[in-house]
Design an enzyme around this catalytic site. Structure first.
Site, PDB file in Angstrom:
ATOM      1  N   GLU A 138      50.349  64.847  19.524  1.00  0.00           N
ATOM      2  CA  GLU A 138      48.932  64.690  19.879  1.00  0.00           C
ATOM      3  C   GLU A 138      48.211  65.986  19.509  1.00  0.00           C
ATOM      4  O   GLU A 138      48.677  67.074  19.838  1.00  0.00           O
ATOM      5  CB  GLU A 138      48.848  64.407  21.397  1.00  0.00           C
ATOM      6  CG  GLU A 138      47.491  64.659  22.028  1.00  0.00           C
ATOM      7  CD  GLU A 138      46.378  63.756  21.498  1.00  0.00           C
ATOM      8  OE1 GLU A 138      46.566  62.526  21.472  1.00  0.00           O
ATOM      9  OE2 GLU A 138      45.315  64.286  21.116  1.00  0.00           O
TER      10      GLU A 138
ATOM     11  N   PRO B 145      38.545  63.858  15.064  1.00  0.00           N
ATOM     12  CA  PRO B 145      39.949  64.224  14.840  1.00  0.00           C
ATOM     13  C   PRO B 145      40.804  63.065  14.321  1.00  0.00           C
ATOM     14  O   PRO B 145      41.875  63.282  13.764  1.00  0.00           O
ATOM     15  CB  PRO B 145      40.431  64.679  16.228  1.00  0.00           C
ATOM     16  CG  PRO B 145      39.402  64.243  17.206  1.00  0.00           C
ATOM     17  CD  PRO B 145      38.120  64.044  16.464  1.00  0.00           C
TER      18      PRO B 145
ATOM     19  N   ASP C 220      47.302  60.251  26.037  1.00  0.00           N
ATOM     20  CA  ASP C 220      47.330  59.781  27.426  1.00  0.00           C
ATOM     21  C   ASP C 220      48.755  59.463  27.881  1.00  0.00           C
ATOM     22  O   ASP C 220      49.016  59.307  29.068  1.00  0.00           O
ATOM     23  CB  ASP C 220      46.437  58.541  27.583  1.00  0.00           C
ATOM     24  CG  ASP C 220      46.728  57.500  26.511  1.00  0.00           C
ATOM     25  OD1 ASP C 220      47.763  56.818  26.610  1.00  0.00           O
ATOM     26  OD2 ASP C 220      45.939  57.382  25.547  1.00  0.00           O
TER      27      ASP C 220
ATOM     28  N   ASP D  17      48.707  55.722  17.401  1.00  0.00           N
ATOM     29  CA  ASP D  17      47.772  55.374  18.472  1.00  0.00           C
ATOM     30  C   ASP D  17      46.521  56.227  18.277  1.00  0.00           C
ATOM     31  O   ASP D  17      46.247  57.138  19.048  1.00  0.00           O
ATOM     32  CB  ASP D  17      48.457  55.657  19.824  1.00  0.00           C
ATOM     33  CG  ASP D  17      47.622  55.198  20.991  1.00  0.00           C
ATOM     34  OD1 ASP D  17      46.575  54.570  20.779  1.00  0.00           O
ATOM     35  OD2 ASP D  17      48.028  55.487  22.139  1.00  0.00           O
ATOM     36  N   SER D  18      45.779  55.929  17.227  1.00  0.00           N
ATOM     37  CA  SER D  18      44.663  56.791  16.833  1.00  0.00           C
ATOM     38  C   SER D  18      43.367  56.394  17.519  1.00  0.00           C
ATOM     39  O   SER D  18      43.239  55.303  18.064  1.00  0.00           O
ATOM     40  CB  SER D  18      44.464  56.678  15.317  1.00  0.00           C
ATOM     41  OG  SER D  18      44.252  55.329  14.980  1.00  0.00           O
TER      42      SER D  18
ATOM     43  N   ASP E  50      48.562  68.680  14.667  1.00  0.00           N
ATOM     44  CA  ASP E  50      48.005  67.658  13.796  1.00  0.00           C
ATOM     45  C   ASP E  50      49.094  66.653  13.376  1.00  0.00           C
ATOM     46  O   ASP E  50      50.132  67.051  12.822  1.00  0.00           O
ATOM     47  CB  ASP E  50      47.418  68.379  12.571  1.00  0.00           C
ATOM     48  CG  ASP E  50      46.941  67.397  11.526  1.00  0.00           C
ATOM     49  OD1 ASP E  50      46.056  66.600  11.841  1.00  0.00           O
ATOM     50  OD2 ASP E  50      47.479  67.423  10.405  1.00  0.00           O
ATOM     51  N   GLY E  51      48.849  65.377  13.633  1.00  0.00           N
ATOM     52  CA  GLY E  51      49.855  64.344  13.375  1.00  0.00           C
ATOM     53  C   GLY E  51      50.219  64.219  11.906  1.00  0.00           C
ATOM     54  O   GLY E  51      51.381  63.984  11.554  1.00  0.00           O
TER      55      GLY E  51
ATOM     56  N   HIS F  51      48.833  49.078  25.369  1.00  0.00           N
ATOM     57  CA  HIS F  51      50.082  49.831  25.166  1.00  0.00           C
ATOM     58  C   HIS F  51      51.289  48.909  25.000  1.00  0.00           C
ATOM     59  O   HIS F  51      52.162  49.175  24.187  1.00  0.00           O
ATOM     60  CB  HIS F  51      50.279  50.854  26.287  1.00  0.00           C
ATOM     61  CG  HIS F  51      49.311  52.002  26.175  1.00  0.00           C
ATOM     62  ND1 HIS F  51      48.433  52.357  27.167  1.00  0.00           N
ATOM     63  CD2 HIS F  51      49.070  52.844  25.139  1.00  0.00           C
ATOM     64  CE1 HIS F  51      47.697  53.391  26.758  1.00  0.00           C
ATOM     65  NE2 HIS F  51      48.062  53.698  25.536  1.00  0.00           N
TER      66      HIS F  51
HETATM   67  N1  AG3 Z   1      43.431  54.148  21.113  1.00  0.00           N
HETATM   68  C1  AG3 Z   1      42.093  53.968  20.685  1.00  0.00           C
HETATM   69  C2  AG3 Z   1      41.597  52.679  20.247  1.00  0.00           C
HETATM   70  C3  AG3 Z   1      40.218  52.847  19.677  1.00  0.00           C
HETATM   71  C4  AG3 Z   1      39.152  52.475  20.647  1.00  0.00           C
HETATM   72  N2  AG3 Z   1      37.880  52.533  19.995  1.00  0.00           N
HETATM   73  C5  AG3 Z   1      36.702  52.480  20.624  1.00  0.00           C
HETATM   74  N3  AG3 Z   1      36.650  52.358  21.922  1.00  0.00           N
HETATM   75  N4  AG3 Z   1      35.618  52.574  19.916  1.00  0.00           N
HETATM   76  C6  AG3 Z   1      43.427  54.348  22.493  1.00  0.00           C
HETATM   77  C7  AG3 Z   1      44.291  55.339  23.019  1.00  0.00           C
HETATM   78  C8  AG3 Z   1      45.132  54.699  24.058  1.00  0.00           C
HETATM   79  N5  AG3 Z   1      46.379  55.326  24.112  1.00  0.00           N
END
Ligand code: AG3
Length: 287
Positions: A110, A166, A90, A159-160, A141-142, A66
């Site tokens: 989100e 989705p 999150d 932050d996908s 939907d973003g 983050h």
């Molecule tokens: N963002 C996801 C990163 C992708 C992780 N991929 C995986 N573990 N295969 C994370 C959300 C945090 N806010």
């Protein structure tokens, strides 16, 4: 050592590699309209959030992800007022953004409200930024959300999840065009762009698409180490709506980075943009 699969959570990637953690307890499991949500307590990494079988948040390393998603761009922006986070249910990205007192509006978009409601219960320290009076949450939907905004945001953070389920719509060129259009002149968008080791094709193709939208020299990847994600070496790509700022030398940094960070600082910033040869090759960057 043998692994009893009933006591371990294992993220298998592409059926040919895996990262796993032994858990002491499964705290939560639900099938939302969009994905399977699981939360485990683990001795090695603390609580972990798993979406559709993939690590998203681990208490022990979530600060790295983050902070590195948010602060490099915030350090380069002069006078940002409005920020948007797409995905990131999150709340971890918003929690970093609320540290900037001069931001006036911090929007989270989100798609899956159940991610946010479960994280508020099990990861209050990650999601607490959502309680800030400047934070606004939109559960939709973003891609549709951003398409309704033009010339509005100074900073957008995508932050996908991986490009499946989705998260798939967040890897399309039309989405990248809407993001560019939603930015004010001089605005910056940052995308998490996966592992250059295990997801090298996704990384390479995503950077290529971003360059096609923002301009060849205006989509710049950078790296951080996130131990709980496949390959640990993780990429982000910073895109400029307007002139590219000097990313590596911090001469133009606004020095306004919050004091209480655990990973990011100006030397880490410069190091993150210093790319290994194979990453430059994947991103087709020539010095
Ligand atoms: N963002 C996801 C990163 C992708 C992780 N991929 C995986 N573990 N295969 C994370 C959300 C945090 N806010």
């Amino acid at each position: 050592m043998s692994i009893n699969q009933d006591e371990w959570f294992i993220e298998a990637y592409d059926g040919i590699s895996a990262f796993g953690l032994k858990f002491s307890e499964k705290l939560y499991e639900a099938q939302s309209p969009f994905q399977k949500i699981e939360i485990f307590e683990t001795p090695a990494m603390g609580r972990v959030l798993i979406l559709d079988g993939c690590f998203m948040v681990a208490q022990k390393d979530t600060f790295i992800y983050h902070e590195m998603l948010i602060h490099p761009a915030m350090n380069l922006l002069a006078n940002p007022r409005k920020a948007l986070v797409i995905g990131g249910g999150d709340g971890g990205a918003v929690t970093e953004l609320v540290k900037y007192k001069y931001l006036e509006e911090i929007t989270l978009c989100e798609i899956d409200e159940m991610v946010t409601s479960s994280c508020r219960i099990y990861f209050p320290e990650v999601s607490r930024g959502l309680d800030d009076t400047r934070a606004i949450a939109a559960f939709e939907d973003g891609a549709a959300f951003v398409a309704r905004h033009s010339n509005h945001f100074d900073a957008v953070f995508v932050d996908s999840t991986d490009p499946v389920g989705p998260g798939k719509a967040l890897y399309e060129v039309t989405f990248y065009q809407s993001i560019k259009n939603s930015l004010r002149p001089g605005g910056i968008a940052v995308f998490q762009t996966e592992s250059p080791i295990f997801m090298s094709d996704v990384f390479s193709e995503t950077v290529e698409k971003l360059k096609s939208v923002f301009g060849n020299d205006r989509a710049i990847p950078y790296l951080a180490v996130i131990p709980s994600y496949p390959g640990a070496m993780w990429s982000f790509t910073m895109c400029f709506n307007g002139d590219r700022k000097p990313c590596i030398d911090m001469a133009s940094g606004n020095e306004n980075v919050p004091a209480s960070l655990n990973y990011y600082n100006s030397k880490v910033h410069s190091a993150a943009f210093s790319l290994p040869e194979f990453v430059k090759n994947l991103a087709r960057i020539v010095d």
